[in-house]
Structures are given as C-alpha cells and as structure tokens.
Design a protein around this motif. Structure first.
Motif, PDB file in Angstrom:
ATOM      1  N   ASP A 265       8.665   2.036  14.437  1.00 41.54           N
ATOM      2  CA  ASP A 265       8.534   3.129  13.458  1.00 41.54           C
ATOM      3  C   ASP A 265       8.003   2.565  12.150  1.00 41.54           C
ATOM      4  O   ASP A 265       8.648   2.652  11.108  1.00 41.54           O
ATOM      5  CB  ASP A 265       9.890   3.810  13.259  1.00 41.54           C
ATOM      6  N   LEU A 266       6.818   2.020  12.219  1.00 43.66           N
ATOM      7  CA  LEU A 266       6.174   1.457  11.030  1.00 43.66           C
ATOM      8  C   LEU A 266       5.089   2.405  10.551  1.00 43.66           C
ATOM      9  O   LEU A 266       4.099   2.629  11.240  1.00 43.66           O
ATOM     10  CB  LEU A 266       5.570   0.080  11.344  1.00 43.66           C
ATOM     11  N   ASN A 267       5.285   2.976   9.379  1.00 50.09           N
ATOM     12  CA  ASN A 267       4.292   3.873   8.796  1.00 50.09           C
ATOM     13  C   ASN A 267       3.734   3.327   7.484  1.00 50.09           C
ATOM     14  O   ASN A 267       2.535   3.408   7.234  1.00 50.09           O
ATOM     15  CB  ASN A 267       4.906   5.254   8.549  1.00 50.09           C
ATOM     16  N   HIS A 268       4.611   2.802   6.649  1.00 57.77           N
ATOM     17  CA  HIS A 268       4.199   2.242   5.370  1.00 57.77           C
ATOM     18  C   HIS A 268       4.767   0.829   5.246  1.00 57.77           C
ATOM     19  O   HIS A 268       5.941   0.609   5.533  1.00 57.77           O
ATOM     20  CB  HIS A 268       4.708   3.096   4.203  1.00 57.77           C
ATOM     21  N   VAL A 269       3.911  -0.105   4.841  1.00 57.97           N
ATOM     22  CA  VAL A 269       4.331  -1.490   4.657  1.00 57.97           C
ATOM     23  C   VAL A 269       3.847  -1.968   3.297  1.00 57.97           C
ATOM     24  O   VAL A 269       3.051  -1.293   2.620  1.00 57.97           O
ATOM     25  CB  VAL A 269       3.781  -2.405   5.771  1.00 57.97           C
ATOM     26  N   VAL A 270       4.323  -3.130   2.904  1.00 58.33           N
ATOM     27  CA  VAL A 270       3.884  -3.750   1.649  1.00 58.33           C
ATOM     28  C   VAL A 270       3.436  -5.174   1.951  1.00 58.33           C
ATOM     29  O   VAL A 270       4.179  -5.951   2.564  1.00 58.33           O
ATOM     30  CB  VAL A 270       5.020  -3.753   0.605  1.00 58.33           C
ATOM     31  N   ILE A 271       2.225  -5.483   1.541  1.00 56.06           N
ATOM     32  CA  ILE A 271       1.681  -6.836   1.699  1.00 56.06           C
ATOM     33  C   ILE A 271       1.952  -7.593   0.404  1.00 56.06           C
ATOM     34  O   ILE A 271       1.647  -7.090  -0.680  1.00 56.06           O
ATOM     35  CB  ILE A 271       0.176  -6.789   1.999  1.00 56.06           C
ATOM     36  N   VAL A 272       2.527  -8.774   0.515  1.00 54.90           N
ATOM     37  CA  VAL A 272       2.901  -9.531  -0.689  1.00 54.90           C
ATOM     38  C   VAL A 272       2.108 -10.831  -0.766  1.00 54.90           C
ATOM     39  O   VAL A 272       1.815 -11.460   0.250  1.00 54.90           O
ATOM     40  CB  VAL A 272       4.417  -9.815  -0.722  1.00 54.90           C
ATOM     41  N   GLU A 273       1.783 -11.198  -1.992  1.00 60.44           N
ATOM     42  CA  GLU A 273       1.024 -12.430  -2.252  1.00 60.44           C
ATOM     43  C   GLU A 273       1.586 -13.069  -3.510  1.00 60.44           C
ATOM     44  O   GLU A 273       1.800 -12.399  -4.525  1.00 60.44           O
ATOM     45  CB  GLU A 273      -0.460 -12.115  -2.446  1.00 60.44           C
ATOM     46  N   ARG A 274       1.833 -14.366  -3.441  1.00 54.55           N
ATOM     47  CA  ARG A 274       2.319 -15.070  -4.622  1.00 54.55           C
ATOM     48  C   ARG A 274       1.248 -15.015  -5.706  1.00 54.55           C
ATOM     49  O   ARG A 274       0.073 -15.282  -5.450  1.00 54.55           O
ATOM     50  CB  ARG A 274       2.667 -16.519  -4.282  1.00 54.55           C
ATOM     51  N   THR A 275       1.644 -14.653  -6.929  1.00 52.98           N
ATOM     52  CA  THR A 275       0.691 -14.507  -8.026  1.00 52.98           C
ATOM     53  C   THR A 275       0.171 -15.863  -8.469  1.00 52.98           C
ATOM     54  O   THR A 275       0.833 -16.892  -8.321  1.00 52.98           O
ATOM     55  CB  THR A 275       1.349 -13.806  -9.218  1.00 52.98           C
TER      56      THR A 275
END
Length: 286
Positions: A265-275
C-alpha cells in the motif's frame, strides 16, 4: 257546432294534444317501477354498453399496464445508475480520505530530527514493475528533480528502500523486500548493531543478520537504521523482531523482522538526500 266537428283535422289535432298531455303527465308522475317499454329500452341500452364497454376497459387496462411496466423499467434503470454513481463517489471519497491521511503522515516527516540533515523530496508512486510486484515501484521524480541512485526512500512508517535506476522524469525504487538485488542496511536494535540484508518471502520478514552471538536481542524489539551509512538517516523504523535464531555456523544471530511499512500500500513516499551543508560539515569534523 256541426261545422266544427265536421273538420277532421281539427279533431285529430285536439286528440293528439290530449294524448300528449296524458303521456307527459304520466311520465313526470313519480313511479317506483318503469313501464315495460322503458324497461326494454333501458335493458337494451345497458346490454350494448356492457358488450362494448367491457372489452374497451380491458384494452385500456392492458395498455395502461404496459405503460406502467415501461415506467417501472425506466425508474429502475435510473435507480441503478444512481446507485452506481453513489458507489463510485463513495469509493472516490474513501480513496481521497486515504490519500489525505497518507499525506498528513508524510508531512510529519518534516518534524523528525533524524531527517534534519536531509533534503526531503515528496514523490507519488505511479506504477510497479511487472516482473517484481513486491520488489520495485516507480515514482514520478527523476533526474530533473535532482534524484540520484541509492537515495533513501521512506514513508511515515519507516524505511521502504532506495533509488535504483533513474530517468529524466521517473525513478525506480528498490524495496527492502527485493530478493534479486540484496539491500545492505546498517541497523540496530537496543544498541546492538547488525545488517539488514535479505528477505524471507515465505514468512514475509526482513533478515537482521551479523548480530553478535552474545548480544541481547529478542522478540518484540524495534529495529531502526543506525545512521552509519551516509545514505540512510539514523533512527528510521525498519520493523519489529518476530524471531531470533543463529546462523548455520553458530557464530552470529539472525533475527526475522516484520517490516514497519506496508509495501502493498505505497502511494506517497519521500526521497531523502543528505544536504551539501551537512556533508561539508561532516568533512570538517573529520
């Protein structure tokens, strides 16, 4: 006088007037029974009315019944269409409510201290790989959005995977459940460190391996990212331990972990990247 009675026409006229007057008087006289000529005429008319009116009523009733059936059919069809629209609107409302709750949870990621040093890029899941339903999903962010391979992908429930192949406008997310491309994630549970690598499709659990044999890990403990990797933030939930065993050589422990995220049940995800700022700060500290 004799001349008066000798006029036959006048006599006939007077007689007719007398008879007519008598008939009128007789007809207007209140009677409880009709004379036989009146009865005959009345019954004859009634018989003809019955013969002709009865079939006419049946015919009119037949066509009226057909019209009622047609109207009922039209009303039933309209009701079915309305019911179908109601079911569709109800489902759409349910989907919107689910998306709202999902997005609300994703917004809470901004308050997580674990992600304070990471840039967060929300993405929408737009598809799944046909050859690996539970292994790869497609998101609507790509190179044009600054997405790169190996970036961590999370939801409000925890870590779900990392970025694989990237195109201009879309990217593949390799889920933790992927059995073809083994993920290796530095993890910890109750200050005990190990590696999450591998997925047991039979039990639907991740494998938390390379745990020191003397460490105290047990069923029910939460497994999170350790933060030792530059890709994955620390403290992100991975899952809960359901079983602890030893490897085939008896040198380390292996824990089966029930994932925190619902990969179906994956609809919205967040991709993270170290600044870049944080990365520069880490370099200075070194």
């Amino acid at each position: 006088m004799p001349s008066f009675f000798s006029n036959k026409r006048l006599i006939v006229l007077l007689a007719s007037i007398i008879v007519l007057g008598a008939l009128i008087g007789y007809s207007i006289k209140e009677r409880k029974q009709m004379a036989w000529p009146e009865q005959f005429a009345h019954d004859t008319v009634g018989l003809f009315q019955y013969i002709f009116n009865r079939p006419a009523h049946y015919v009119a009733g037949f066509f009226g019944t057909i019209q009622d059936i047609e109207n009922t059919y039209k009303e039933n069809k309209a009701l079915k269409e309305n019911l179908s629209d109601y079911a569709r609107v109800k489902q759409e409302n349910r989907d919107l409510k689910h998306d709202y709750q999902d997005l609300k949870k994703q917004m809470n990621l901004s308050d997580m201290p674990e992600l304070s040093d990471f840039k967060k890029l929300p993405a929408l899941v737009i598809g799944r790989s046909n050859d690996g339903w539970n292994q790869i999903v497609i998101v609507d962010k790509g190179e044009n959005d600054g997405i790169k391979a190996d970036m961590a992908v999370v939801t409000s429930d925890g870590l779900v995977g990392k970025i694989g192949k990237v195109s201009k406008f879309t990217s593949e997310v390799i889920l933790l459940t992927n059995t073809e491309q083994q993920n290796q994630i530095s993890a910890m549970s109750n200050h005990v460190y190990g590696m999450v690598e591998g997925y047991d499709s039979k039990h639907g659990t991740l494998l938390f391996q390379k745990i020191p044999i003397k460490s105290k890990v047990k069923k029910g403990q939460i497994v999170t990212t350790s933060g030792y990797s530059q890709l994955f933030p620390s403290g992100l939930p991975i899952g809960k331990i359901t079983r602890v065993t030893t490897d085939q050589y008896g040198l380390t422990k292996i824990a089966q972990v029930q994932p925190s995220a619902n990969f179906n049940d994956l609809n919205h995800v967040v991709i993270v990247e170290r600044t870049a700022r944080s990365a520069a700060t880490d370099s200075e500290n070194k």
